[in-house]
Design a protein around this motif. Structure first.
Motif, mmCIF file in Angstrom:
data_model
loop_
_atom_site.group_PDB
_atom_site.id
_atom_site.type_symbol
_atom_site.label_atom_id
_atom_site.label_comp_id
_atom_site.label_asym_id
_atom_site.label_seq_id
_atom_site.Cartn_x
_atom_site.Cartn_y
_atom_site.Cartn_z
ATOM 1 N N ARG A 1 0.834 -1.204 0.000
ATOM 2 C CA ARG A 1 0.000 0.000 0.000
ATOM 3 C C ARG A 1 0.871 1.257 0.000
ATOM 4 O O ARG A 1 0.561 2.244 -0.684
ATOM 5 N N TRP A 2 1.940 1.219 0.773
ATOM 6 C CA TRP A 2 2.868 2.339 0.838
ATOM 7 C C TRP A 2 3.442 2.619 -0.549
ATOM 8 O O TRP A 2 3.475 3.750 -1.016
ATOM 9 N N LYS A 3 3.889 1.549 -1.202
ATOM 10 C CA LYS A 3 4.457 1.721 -2.550
ATOM 11 C C LYS A 3 3.403 2.246 -3.527
ATOM 12 O O LYS A 3 3.697 3.087 -4.391
ATOM 13 N N ASP A 4 2.174 1.770 -3.419
ATOM 14 C CA ASP A 4 1.119 2.202 -4.335
ATOM 15 C C ASP A 4 0.920 3.717 -4.296
ATOM 16 O O ASP A 4 0.590 4.336 -5.306
ATOM 17 N N GLY A 5 1.080 4.303 -3.104
ATOM 18 C CA GLY A 5 0.867 5.730 -2.973
ATOM 19 C C GLY A 5 2.137 6.558 -2.991
ATOM 20 O O GLY A 5 2.074 7.786 -2.818
#
Length: 254
Positions: free
Chosen positions: A247-251
């Motif tokens: 999720r961190w990478k997605d944003g």
């Protein structure tokens, strides 16, 4: 027998594998033109291998079969593949000219995603990238983590032949997650030089990825601490830690 990365579309790689006797095959042809240009007047490929159904990995199959209609096409058991593809599942062996590959089920990016492993090579599509992993378009975090765990168990010398040139973008994120990782700093510098010189950053080795890729290092204390700082509940749960890292990478924006 070094695989060759053929640039395609905006940031895809089509992989071409050839030997000294004129045998060759192609993996994930998102468009036909780069394959046809590389082939020149060569005889037909031994096979076309497909890791998943997305258009940027299969879009060139039709045109290649117009040129070479008898070439076998192997891919996952998914009705979204081009018509005529032979479905292969986990544990199957694909024989193509002088090559033998084991099929590995690696769901996560898609539910039916597969990889081909053999001869020290791993054609992994959009499951594992250099310094990253694929987005979860269909599978779950548990699916993807299990797939990456499976790939991480392969020999460290395995060449990782993935589907996109994402290394520098992935490095920017990885260095936020794991800033004190010296191997990661070296890989980032190496990849920057390669891109500045117009070269692909791939293939990498699995050993390099195990040292540098935060998605393969979810159990490393530095990575787990970085994730737990964002989501304390992830500290003791590796699946939730992986989910939060994704999720961190997605944003993430560098």
């Amino acid at each position: 027998m070094q695989p060759i990365a053929l640039p395609a579309l905006s940031d895809n790689y089509i992989w071409r594998l050839a030997d000294d006797d004129g045998h060759w095959l192609v993996v994930d042809p998102g468009e036909a033109a780069p394959v046809l240009a590389a082939a020149g007047g060569a005889t037909a490929p031994e096979a076309i291998l497909l890791t998943h159904h997305h258009a940027d990995h299969v879009g060139g199959v039709g045109a290649l079969l117009e040129r070479w209609p008898a070439v076998p096409v192997y891919g996952p058991a998914d009705p979204r593949l081009p018509l005529g593809a032979q479905h292969v599942g986990d544990g199957a062996r694909v024989e193509a000219g002088p090559w033998r590959f084991q099929v590995l089920a690696v769901p996560g990016h898609t539910v039916s995603h597969i990889a081909f492993h053999g001869h020290g090579l791993l054609f992994c599509g959009d499951t594992l990238f250099s310094l990253g992993c694929g987005r979860l378009f269909e599978g779950t975090s548990r699916d993807m983590l299990g797939s990456l765990d499976r790939l991480a168990a392969l020999p460290a010398a395995t060449l990782v032949c993935c589907g996109h040139e994402y290394t520098l973008a992935n490095a920017a994120f990885a260095r936020v997650v794991d800033p004190d990782n010296a191997a990661l700093r070296r890989r980032h510098a190496q990849a920057t030089t390669m891109r500045d010189q117009g070269h692909p950053t791939l293939p990498s080795t699995l050993g390099e990825e195990l040292e540098c890729n935060p998605f393969l290092r979810i159990d490393a204390p530095a990575v787990r601490a970085a994730v737990a700082a964002r989501l304390p509940a992830a500290r003791g749960d590796r699946v939730e830690a992986f989910a939060e890292l994704r999720r961190w990478k997605d944003g993430f924006r560098a």
